[in-house]
Write an enzyme that holds these catalytic residues in place. Structure first.
Site, PDB file in Angstrom:
ATOM      1  N   HIS A 330       0.771  -1.333   0.041  1.00 11.76           N
ATOM      2  CA  HIS A 330       0.072  -0.061   0.106  1.00 11.76           C
ATOM      3  C   HIS A 330       0.874   1.245   0.072  1.00 11.76           C
ATOM      4  CE1 HIS A 330      -3.510  -2.362   1.920  1.00 11.76           C
ATOM      5  NE2 HIS A 330      -3.492  -2.743   0.671  1.00 11.76           N
ATOM      6  N   SER A 480       3.815  -0.287   4.762  1.00 11.11           N
ATOM      7  CA  SER A 480       4.509  -1.638   5.297  1.00 11.11           C
ATOM      8  C   SER A 480       3.519  -2.760   5.216  1.00 11.11           C
ATOM      9  CB  SER A 480       5.144  -1.420   6.409  1.00 11.11           C
ATOM     10  OG  SER A 480       6.148  -0.471   6.337  1.00 11.11           O
ATOM     11  N   HIS A 481       2.758  -2.920   4.164  1.00  7.66           N
ATOM     12  CA  HIS A 481       1.945  -3.910   3.981  1.00  7.66           C
ATOM     13  C   HIS A 481       2.322  -4.843   2.727  1.00  7.66           C
ATOM     14  CE1 HIS A 481      -1.520  -1.414   5.987  1.00  7.66           C
ATOM     15  NE2 HIS A 481      -0.672  -1.781   6.893  1.00  7.66           N
ATOM     16  N   GLU A 482       3.617  -5.312   3.005  1.00 10.35           N
ATOM     17  CA  GLU A 482       4.179  -6.141   2.014  1.00 10.35           C
ATOM     18  C   GLU A 482       3.553  -7.411   1.976  1.00 10.35           C
ATOM     19  OE1 GLU A 482       7.452  -3.798   3.588  1.00 10.35           O
ATOM     20  OE2 GLU A 482       5.891  -4.780   4.486  1.00 10.35           O
TER      21      GLU A 482
END
Length: 545
Positions: A330, A480-482
């Site tokens: 995101h 930080s939504h890898e």
């Protein structure tokens, strides 16, 4: 018994339990076994759930491996200090490749390297994902156990919701304490009013449940904070079982490879106390290492695109070209205002969010904005705009991205760095959505309900066209939504099936955010809990536990 006495007794009980945990885990580490029934690689939001659920059976021996260290530090426990973790050893501190879509910048990609993984370093938001996300998962997997109605039952079972009662959606008594931001900074409720007045975004009593079945809305943040303490998934699920003899947790233990006998996973190689250990798994190995390290370990173990593996002389165990592909995150920009009078941040320093659509024709909200009670922006935009010390931020994010990246090896050795081509904002539709998101933030942020808290708009100001796009490329960071690099599905690029089994391999599953076919519309911690719960159900059923 008065409150003070109750608190004192609880602290004594907590201290006694912590000592039992210390002694028990010291004993278990000193007598490390050659084999365990299950080896769980990674203690993040999925791995912590899975380790707990398997260890609930006292006859099952579980080993949980974590490359990072202890979570018992002030920066983790104190929710207001979460940003400090990103400049510490508790962050893997990955960097994407220089990207023309980011004006040549390298995107910092944070991932937790600590007990609890991301749930120990994140901003503690509890967001389910949209109904359409889960129904899409089920469709891709060919398994209705992943659909929204199925996972809603799990959310009700695991939650301990402290908010407006709603028996149709919210649960109580589960391990996951959730509440709306208590006693928020005044700008948080002001944002709710501003979103409604300026953009017609409806207000909900929480951003899960009904709101995740609609076109979007605004709410105070649902968060994992209690009595001014972070509640990581590790602390809620795993820690209460650490005094038991059948759950061993190793920290500073780097998983480097899965061990196979032909196409059957039989254990792992792990670097622990400066030497390589080979530890067997009697039942299964489960990778819960996240969307960057899970594909890395798969590839270094011989599972991935055959041509890439042969390039590094890695013996091919299974040709799965989707390993490391489909990377999603995101991406967000920063809109900052200077405070008229500085206000101290509260809770996690970001207590309100809204979800909305960049185009009314979309079936799922593709924009999420979180409010921050401090200035947050990229180093480049901070320097350009001279960001103030006392300011507040709206972080417009694109949460249904079309851009896709990939993870690649740079060599055959476990310590060789990864090559991460994040490709954020590479799809023109993502930039179009980002432009809409920034415009919406400016409209809301400059509206009447927020003016009492605003001295001036700092960034971006009234930029248009190419100038606005350049601002977004310069200001872009990520939530930080890898995710999505070992996706669940049934096509040739899928890595796991609907039961999380790695295609072509026996006794190896993946349970983390990498299995998502697409990134969910919202923060990823809660969906990763569901992935851990579903993995536990599958393993218990298959092994009759």
């Amino acid at each position: 018994m008065n409150t003070e006495t109750t608190t004192r007794l609880q602290r004594r009980d907590d201290t006694e339990f912590a000592e039992r945990v210390r002694l028990n885990q010291s004993k278990l580490r000193a007598a490390l076994k050659d084999d365990y029934d299950f080896i769980i690689c990674g203690s993040g939001s999925s791995g912590s759930v899975l380790a707990r659920r398997l260890a609930e059976n006292p006859d099952v021996q579980v080993l949980l491996l974590e490359a990072g260290g202890s979570d018992d530090v002030p920066e983790v426990r104190d929710p207001i200090r979460w940003p400090a973790n990103y400049a510490s050893e508790r962050n893997w501190s990955f960097l994407g490749q220089p990207s023309p879509h980011l004006n040549g910048r390298r995107m910092p990609l944070a991932m937790g390297k600590v007990l609890g993984g991301g749930s120990s370093v994140n901003a503690m938001a509890w967001a389910w994902g949209h109904k359409n996300d889960w129904d899409y998962f089920a469709s891709e997997a060919g398994n209705d156990a992943w659909n929204y109605q199925s996972v809603l039952k799990i959310f009700r079972r695991v939650e301990d919701w402290h908010g407006e009662a709603d028996a149709d959606y919210r649960g109580s008594g589960g391990p996951v304490f959730v509440q709306l931001a208590p006693d928020p900074n005044p700008i948080a409720p002001a944002l709710l009013h501003a979103a409604a007045c300026a953009a017609g975004i409806p207000t909900f009593s929480g951003h899960n449940g009904r709101m995740m079945e609609t076109e979007g809305g605004a709410s105070l943040l649902e968060m994992r904070v209690r009595d001014r303490q972070r509640l990581s998934i590790f602390r809620s699920y795993t820690y209460p079982y650490l005094d038991r003899p059948n759950l061993t947790v190793l920290t500073h233990a780097l998983v480097t490879k899965v061990i196979f006998e032909e196409k059957r996973a039989v254990g792992v190689e792990v670097v622990y106390e400066d030497r390589v250990h080979r530890i067997g798994a009697g039942n299964e190995v489960v990778l819960c290492l996240g969307a960057i390290h899970t594909p890395k370990v798969l590839m270094q173990s011989g599972i991935g695109d055959e041509a890439e593996l042969r390039r590094w002389a890695i013996p091919v165990v299974e040709h799965l070209p989707g390993v490391g592909q489909n990377f999603q995150d995101h991406v967000m920009a920063s809109c900052i205002w200077e405070y008229k009078q500085p206000l101290a941040p509260r809770n996690n320093a970001g207590e309100c969010t809204y979800f909305w659509k960049s185009d009314a024709a979309l079936d799922t909200p593709d924009l999420q904005t979180c409010q921050a009670e401090v200035p947050i922006c990229s180093a480049e935009s901070a320097a350009r705009f001279n960001a103030p010390a006392a300011g507040w931020t709206l972080l417009p994010g694109v949460i249904q991205p079309k851009s896709r990246g990939r993870i690649r090896l740079t060599g055959p050795n476990p310590l060789d760095p990864l090559l991460i081509e994040d490709n954020l904002l590479s799809d023109p539709d993502d930039m179009k959505a980002a432009v809409t998101a920034v415009g919406l933030c400016r409209e809301i942020g400059n509206s009447a309900p927020l003016r009492p808290y605003t001295k001036r708009e700092v960034m971006p100001g009234n930029l248009k066209g190419v100038d606005l796009e350049n601002f977004i490329r310069e200001a872009a960071t990520t939530y930080s939504h890898e995710t999505c690099t070992a996706k669940m599905g049934r096509d040739s690029m899928s890595v796991v099936d609907g039961n999380l089994k790695v295609y072509g391999i026996e006794r190896l599953r993946i349970a983390d955010g990498s299995i998502m076919p697409r990134v969910v519309a919202g923060n990823t911690m809660a969906p990763c809990v569901i992935i851990g719960e579903r993995a536990a159900e599958m393993l218990k059923a298959e092994h009759q536990l």
